[in-house]
Design an enzyme around this catalytic site. Sequence first.
Site, PDB file in Angstrom:
ATOM      1  N   GLY A   1       6.771 -11.865  20.097  1.00  0.00           N
ATOM      2  CA  GLY A   1       6.387 -10.472  19.929  1.00  0.00           C
ATOM      3  C   GLY A   1       5.090 -10.142  20.626  1.00  0.00           C
ATOM      4  O   GLY A   1       4.935  -9.062  21.210  1.00  0.00           O
TER       5      GLY A   1
ATOM      6  N   LEU B   1       0.847  -6.797  17.105  1.00  0.00           N
ATOM      7  CA  LEU B   1       1.134  -7.861  18.075  1.00  0.00           C
ATOM      8  C   LEU B   1       0.522  -7.576  19.444  1.00  0.00           C
ATOM      9  O   LEU B   1       0.486  -6.444  19.910  1.00  0.00           O
ATOM     10  CB  LEU B   1       2.637  -8.073  18.182  1.00  0.00           C
ATOM     11  CG  LEU B   1       3.264  -8.703  16.931  1.00  0.00           C
ATOM     12  CD1 LEU B   1       4.779  -8.736  17.028  1.00  0.00           C
ATOM     13  CD2 LEU B   1       2.710 -10.104  16.695  1.00  0.00           C
TER      14      LEU B   1
ATOM     15  N   HIS C   1      12.012 -15.588   9.002  1.00  0.00           N
ATOM     16  CA  HIS C   1      10.854 -14.966   9.658  1.00  0.00           C
ATOM     17  C   HIS C   1       9.942 -14.240   8.675  1.00  0.00           C
ATOM     18  O   HIS C   1       8.763 -14.565   8.571  1.00  0.00           O
ATOM     19  CB  HIS C   1      11.316 -13.986  10.737  1.00  0.00           C
ATOM     20  CG  HIS C   1      10.201 -13.170  11.324  1.00  0.00           C
ATOM     21  ND1 HIS C   1       9.396 -13.640  12.338  1.00  0.00           N
ATOM     22  CD2 HIS C   1       9.739 -11.929  11.026  1.00  0.00           C
ATOM     23  CE1 HIS C   1       8.494 -12.707  12.636  1.00  0.00           C
ATOM     24  NE2 HIS C   1       8.683 -11.664  11.857  1.00  0.00           N
TER      25      HIS C   1
ATOM     26  N   ASN D   1      10.031 -19.827  19.869  1.00  0.00           N
ATOM     27  CA  ASN D   1      11.142 -20.139  18.959  1.00  0.00           C
ATOM     28  C   ASN D   1      12.378 -19.272  19.183  1.00  0.00           C
ATOM     29  O   ASN D   1      13.401 -19.467  18.524  1.00  0.00           O
ATOM     30  CB  ASN D   1      10.686 -20.061  17.492  1.00  0.00           C
ATOM     31  CG  ASN D   1      10.185 -18.675  17.102  1.00  0.00           C
ATOM     32  OD1 ASN D   1      10.692 -17.661  17.543  1.00  0.00           O
ATOM     33  ND2 ASN D   1       9.163 -18.644  16.241  1.00  0.00           N
TER      34      ASN D   1
ATOM     35  N   ILE E   1      13.154 -16.294  18.366  1.00  0.00           N
ATOM     36  CA  ILE E   1      13.634 -15.481  17.245  1.00  0.00           C
ATOM     37  C   ILE E   1      12.664 -14.327  16.976  1.00  0.00           C
ATOM     38  O   ILE E   1      11.442 -14.502  17.001  1.00  0.00           O
ATOM     39  CB  ILE E   1      13.771 -16.331  15.959  1.00  0.00           C
ATOM     40  CG1 ILE E   1      14.871 -17.387  16.129  1.00  0.00           C
ATOM     41  CG2 ILE E   1      14.065 -15.447  14.749  1.00  0.00           C
ATOM     42  CD1 ILE E   1      16.280 -16.822  16.231  1.00  0.00           C
TER      43      ILE E   1
ATOM     44  N   HIS F   1      -4.327  15.907  31.831  1.00  0.00           N
ATOM     45  CA  HIS F   1      -5.634  15.258  31.825  1.00  0.00           C
ATOM     46  C   HIS F   1      -6.667  15.999  30.970  1.00  0.00           C
ATOM     47  O   HIS F   1      -7.830  15.620  30.950  1.00  0.00           O
ATOM     48  CB  HIS F   1      -6.160  15.130  33.261  1.00  0.00           C
ATOM     49  CG  HIS F   1      -5.517  14.032  34.036  1.00  0.00           C
ATOM     50  ND1 HIS F   1      -4.154  13.910  34.174  1.00  0.00           N
ATOM     51  CD2 HIS F   1      -6.049  12.975  34.726  1.00  0.00           C
ATOM     52  CE1 HIS F   1      -3.871  12.853  34.912  1.00  0.00           C
ATOM     53  NE2 HIS F   1      -5.002  12.260  35.245  1.00  0.00           N
TER      54      HIS F   1
ATOM     55  N   GLU G   1      -6.329   0.314  30.273  1.00  0.00           N
ATOM     56  CA  GLU G   1      -7.131   0.850  29.172  1.00  0.00           C
ATOM     57  C   GLU G   1      -6.925   0.086  27.871  1.00  0.00           C
ATOM     58  O   GLU G   1      -7.881  -0.190  27.143  1.00  0.00           O
ATOM     59  CB  GLU G   1      -6.809   2.336  28.955  1.00  0.00           C
ATOM     60  CG  GLU G   1      -7.265   3.255  30.079  1.00  0.00           C
ATOM     61  CD  GLU G   1      -6.185   3.453  31.130  1.00  0.00           C
ATOM     62  OE1 GLU G   1      -6.350   4.342  31.983  1.00  0.00           O
ATOM     63  OE2 GLU G   1      -5.174   2.712  31.089  1.00  0.00           O
TER      64      GLU G   1
END
Length: 662
Positions: free
Chosen positions: A157, A120, A260, A186, A188, A471, A409
């Site tokens: 999502g 997603l 769903h 929606n 949900i 780093h 990024e």
Amino acid sequence: MISRREHDAMANAIRALAMDAVEAAKSGHPGLPMGAADIATVLFRDHLNFDPAHPTWPDRDRFVLSAGHGSMLIYALLHLIGVKELTIDQLKNFRQLGSITAGHPEHGHAPGVETTTGPLGQGLGNAVGMALAERILAARYGGYVIDHYTYVLASDGDLMEGISQESITLAGHMKLNKLIVLFDDNGISIDGAISVSDSTDQLKRFESAGWNAERIDGHDPEAINAAILRAKASDKPSLIACVTTIGYGAPTKAGKSSSHGSPLGAEELKGAKERLGWAHGPFEIPADIRKAWGVVGSRGAAARAAWQERLGKAKPKARAEFERVMAGELPKSLAKALKTFKAEVASTKPEVATRKASEMVLEAIQPALPELISGSADLTGSNNTKTRGMAVVKAGAYDGAFVHYGIREHGMAAAMNGIALHGGLIPASGTFLVFSDYCRPSIRLSALMGQRVIYVMTHDSIGVGEDGPTHQPVEHLAALRAIPNLDVYRPCDVTETAEAWDLAVTTRDRPSLIALTRQNLPQLRTDNGAKNLSALGAYEIARAEGRAEVTLFATGSEVSLAMKARALLLAEGILARVVSVPSFERFAAQPETYRKKVIGRTKVKIAIEAAIRQGWDAIIGSDGHFVGMEGFGASGPINKLYAHFGITPEAVAAKAKAALKR
């Protein structure tokens, strides 16, 4: 304008196909296609310019189903408008091995699927890149050649994932007004109502990022149409929150999470069709409804024909250049520019960091490769990805070659995928190698989709020095090398850096990642680079003066260290050879005879890399020796760090001598 009855019949065809396919597969997500069918019907019928007979024509509108779990929505749409590969049998084989109707849409499998979605937020991020590419190409070639919209269907999502924030702020800042997001609002998610986990006001969120945002009834075709028209007239990107009912029409599961991600079940499916007034058998579409959808497909054909006529009136030189970049073909002048550059390097032997070497390569090839779009995640001066000849791409002035992606990024990498998928441009952008973790989901999708995306990752080891272990990448090379269909390069000098860029640009079926040093390195290659040795993945960079007893394998900055260790051993009468390994992936792809020759049969094999050992055993064997990192780094000056962790020529020589005595 068609009647509501006619509209409902068209939308219900989508719902019925989705329900039937999920039920046949006993797996899938029927709720979104059922809830978003009205939105999709209005978009495809009244707005989207898409020719089902030519699904890749350059000036088509892009439709991205970011909510990829609702894949039957796009499969049903493509089938209904007449994409010949999306047959009714393919719908019947939804989610089955070998079908093109995968559980989540996959680019390159089903024509009309613009990008692989499912993770997603990724589709939304890709769409930002597509919209940016559209603006850049329109600025370069004119609105009569490129002038289209990018539409996204996104779920709750998608908007909850962090990548969405990076993506929408970039789009708002760039004023990508031809980007329109249709939010399937929606309320949900899998766990139930969105309210159990989120209370964000999405309209205010998008407005604060420089978007237009409004909320409408997602089951009212007139309201949907009017909102899209307003969005198309806007000077900003637009969010249209379409309030819908998930599983629309299902008698007991509509509006609930139970619709769903699971089939409705025979009884619920039967009840849904009755409520929708759909009195037809599984996968059955009446002739009048199929005809109505066929008209939608033919409208796209007319739009493409009109575009083809406009392109035909363009000046021959401009048209030829446009057709070249859209075909992904490289200019002939590129090879000459690289050849000239490598010959100069052989003569001048510059001792520079490979990040600087990368900048030098870009300076040499950018005039010959105008389709290259570079960028950086707010590390331009450190990544060295901007040359003097690169104008900045910005809102209202899109005819540049460099993008300031900001500290985004994840969003940057997703946008790069979108740029590559759009066609006509080659995206390359930079950050620190340690921050490849932020980019990894998008890098993985670059590889999965086989897209020519170039990731420039600098500060590639403990050579970062005083910035410390936060780093200093130690496990990142191994983790990136684990991604299938990704070429990871770690060049040792300017020549290998030029070769890595050559391979990254000319390889069309996969992404490349070039890991570069902060610290200066000697020029080790003395040849003029006539043959791209990095293409072999590994090669002997220094022979032994006789029969070798030791082979030293190394990448990047550690190749020069291996050369020094070789000299130390020679001073004690021990003969060693050095193998540079700029790309594990390229080496693994070579014939076995070549690999055996390069690896050799010396008694002692030692790999040297300022990173963890994982992956090296494929070259040195499990009984080979390794000089590198076993844990995280530390903060301190670079020379002291290498000594502290035992990554020195002396340590390599000592390990070789000890191994020879065994």
